[in-house]
Design an enzyme around this catalytic site. Structure first.
Site, PDB file in Angstrom:
ATOM      1  N   PRO A 107      30.248  17.105 -23.315  1.00 14.65           N
ATOM      2  CA  PRO A 107      31.403  17.196 -24.225  1.00 14.65           C
ATOM      3  C   PRO A 107      32.723  17.329 -23.460  1.00 14.65           C
ATOM      4  O   PRO A 107      33.786  17.212 -24.049  1.00 14.65           O
ATOM      5  CB  PRO A 107      31.113  18.455 -25.052  1.00 14.65           C
ATOM      6  CG  PRO A 107      29.998  19.166 -24.371  1.00 14.65           C
ATOM      7  CD  PRO A 107      29.292  18.198 -23.498  1.00 14.65           C
ATOM      8  N   GLU A 134      23.429  25.152 -20.856  1.00 12.92           N
ATOM      9  CA  GLU A 134      24.885  25.358 -20.848  1.00 12.92           C
ATOM     10  C   GLU A 134      25.580  24.364 -19.913  1.00 12.92           C
ATOM     11  O   GLU A 134      26.711  24.558 -19.531  1.00 12.92           O
ATOM     12  CB  GLU A 134      25.211  26.790 -20.403  1.00 12.92           C
ATOM     13  CG  GLU A 134      24.780  27.858 -21.372  1.00 12.92           C
ATOM     14  CD  GLU A 134      25.425  27.728 -22.742  1.00 12.92           C
ATOM     15  OE1 GLU A 134      26.655  27.582 -22.806  1.00 12.92           O
ATOM     16  OE2 GLU A 134      24.700  27.754 -23.742  1.00 12.92           O
ATOM     17  N   ARG A 172      25.301  -4.084 -27.769  1.00 12.50           N
ATOM     18  CA  ARG A 172      25.887  -5.061 -28.708  1.00 12.50           C
ATOM     19  C   ARG A 172      26.755  -6.083 -27.975  1.00 12.50           C
ATOM     20  O   ARG A 172      27.019  -7.158 -28.481  1.00 12.50           O
ATOM     21  CB  ARG A 172      26.738  -4.351 -29.761  1.00 12.50           C
ATOM     22  CG  ARG A 172      25.963  -3.420 -30.662  1.00 12.50           C
ATOM     23  CD  ARG A 172      26.894  -2.648 -31.576  1.00 12.50           C
ATOM     24  NE  ARG A 172      27.709  -3.532 -32.411  1.00 12.50           N
ATOM     25  CZ  ARG A 172      27.256  -4.206 -33.454  1.00 12.50           C
ATOM     26  NH1 ARG A 172      26.015  -4.082 -33.818  1.00 12.50           N
ATOM     27  NH2 ARG A 172      28.062  -4.995 -34.142  1.00 12.50           N
ATOM     28  N   ASP A 187      33.779  -6.757 -34.979  1.00 14.59           N
ATOM     29  CA  ASP A 187      33.514  -5.388 -35.426  1.00 14.59           C
ATOM     30  C   ASP A 187      34.814  -4.605 -35.519  1.00 14.59           C
ATOM     31  O   ASP A 187      35.791  -4.926 -34.855  1.00 14.59           O
ATOM     32  CB  ASP A 187      32.668  -4.643 -34.378  1.00 14.59           C
ATOM     33  CG  ASP A 187      31.204  -5.022 -34.438  1.00 14.59           C
ATOM     34  OD1 ASP A 187      30.832  -5.725 -35.374  1.00 14.59           O
ATOM     35  OD2 ASP A 187      30.467  -4.598 -33.547  1.00 14.59           O
TER      36      ASP A 187
HETATM   37  N1  ADE Z   1      26.194  16.784 -24.691  1.00 11.98           N
HETATM   38  C1  ADE Z   1      26.430  17.748 -25.597  1.00 11.98           C
HETATM   39  N2  ADE Z   1      27.435  17.419 -26.417  1.00 11.98           N
HETATM   40  C2  ADE Z   1      27.869  16.177 -26.016  1.00 11.98           C
HETATM   41  C3  ADE Z   1      28.887  15.311 -26.452  1.00 11.98           C
HETATM   42  N3  ADE Z   1      29.691  15.615 -27.476  1.00 11.98           N
HETATM   43  N4  ADE Z   1      29.040  14.139 -25.812  1.00 11.98           N
HETATM   44  C4  ADE Z   1      28.248  13.826 -24.772  1.00 11.98           C
HETATM   45  N5  ADE Z   1      27.277  14.613 -24.300  1.00 11.98           N
HETATM   46  C5  ADE Z   1      27.071  15.776 -24.915  1.00 11.98           C
END
Ligand code: ADE
Length: 248
Positions: A107, A134, A172, A187
């Site tokens: 993330p 984590e 794709r 798209d």
């Molecule tokens: N691992 C956990 N959350 C994630 C996300 N939002 N994007 C990519 N990998 C992740």
């Protein structure tokens, strides 16, 4: 195009790989996906791959050794395969001699969007590293310098679903994967126009009092194209004003 996925849960991918478009692409040798279990590189007799964070705090952290060594082994294998192919003169393109572009799903990465998908699709081989717990010990990123990518501003239980999302979007764009070569270019978010796609209708002409717009039944291709363009603009203005302003 080849994907090497490094994960603790390879089984998560099996349903996805044996259905629909991806199944066909694999059968036609347009795409291949190799799954590698990071646990196989654990040096621990219990095959442990995580540990508590230094400094305290909740959760567990992926240890650096199994992850770094798993990636290096897969990269080495890729280079050896390339050497073998070169000997057979099957490898023409310089870019193909890379060990693969390493992506870490997190993330904290740069956001995945269509321009990034297009960039990723230029590689012939992607190595996708999926996290759990984590996250990874920082030295994984310091040593391997992966391209860190996020699929959105939310936290998943691991990188596997994010890796599938990335694969789904990238394949794709692999020539031959979609039946109609042009369909991915039109798209929503494609490089032809960064607008949302216009509304689509099929039979019946009338359903619960709602009718298909007359122009789509007219056979007048100029008028249809104009309607679609306007509908596309209107939708984008309403739903994604951020994109609409970018396009102006
Ligand atoms: N691992 C956990 N959350 C994630 C996300 N939002 N994007 C990519 N990998 C992740």
């Amino acid at each position: 195009m080849r994907f090497d996925v490094l994960t603790l849960f390879p089984e998560i991918f099996s349903g996805y790989m044996t259905q629909s478009l991806l199944k066909l692409a694999i059968e036609r040798s347009l795409v291949s996906i190799e799954l590698h279990n990071i646990r196989d590189w654990s040096r621990d007799k219990h095959k442990c791959v995580d540990d508590r964070p230094f400094g305290g705090g909740p959760g567990m952290v992926f240890k650096p050794e199994p992850v770094v060594e798993a990636v290096e082994a897969v990269q080495k294998q890729a280079l050896e395969n390339n050497e073998a192919l070169k000997k057979n003169e099957a490898l023409e393109n310089e870019e193909d001699s890379e060990p693969g572009h390493l992506v870490l799903l997190t993330p904290q990465g740069r956001p995945l969007n269509q321009p990034l998908v297009e960039e990723l699709a230029t590689h012939s081989r992607l190595l996708l590293l999926c996290g759990r717990y984590e996250g990874f010990d920082q030295r994984v990123s310091d040593l391997l310098e992966p391209d860190e990518i996020s699929i959105g501003d939310f936290v998943l239980n691991g990188g596997e679903v994010a890796a599938m999302t990335l694969i789904d979007a990238v394949i794709r764009l692999v020539p031959g994967v979609l039946g109609d070569e042009d369909s991915s270019r039109y798209d929503s978010f494609s490089s032809v126009g960064r607008l949302l796609e216009h509304a689509q209708y099929t039979r019946p002409r009338e359903y619960r009092g709602l009718e298909v717009p007359e122009v789509l039944l007219s056979g007048d291709h100029t008028a249809i194209a104009k309607w679609r363009e306007e509908n596309s603009q209107e939708r984008t203005r309403q739903r994604r004003p951020d994109l609409f302003n970018e396009n102006e």
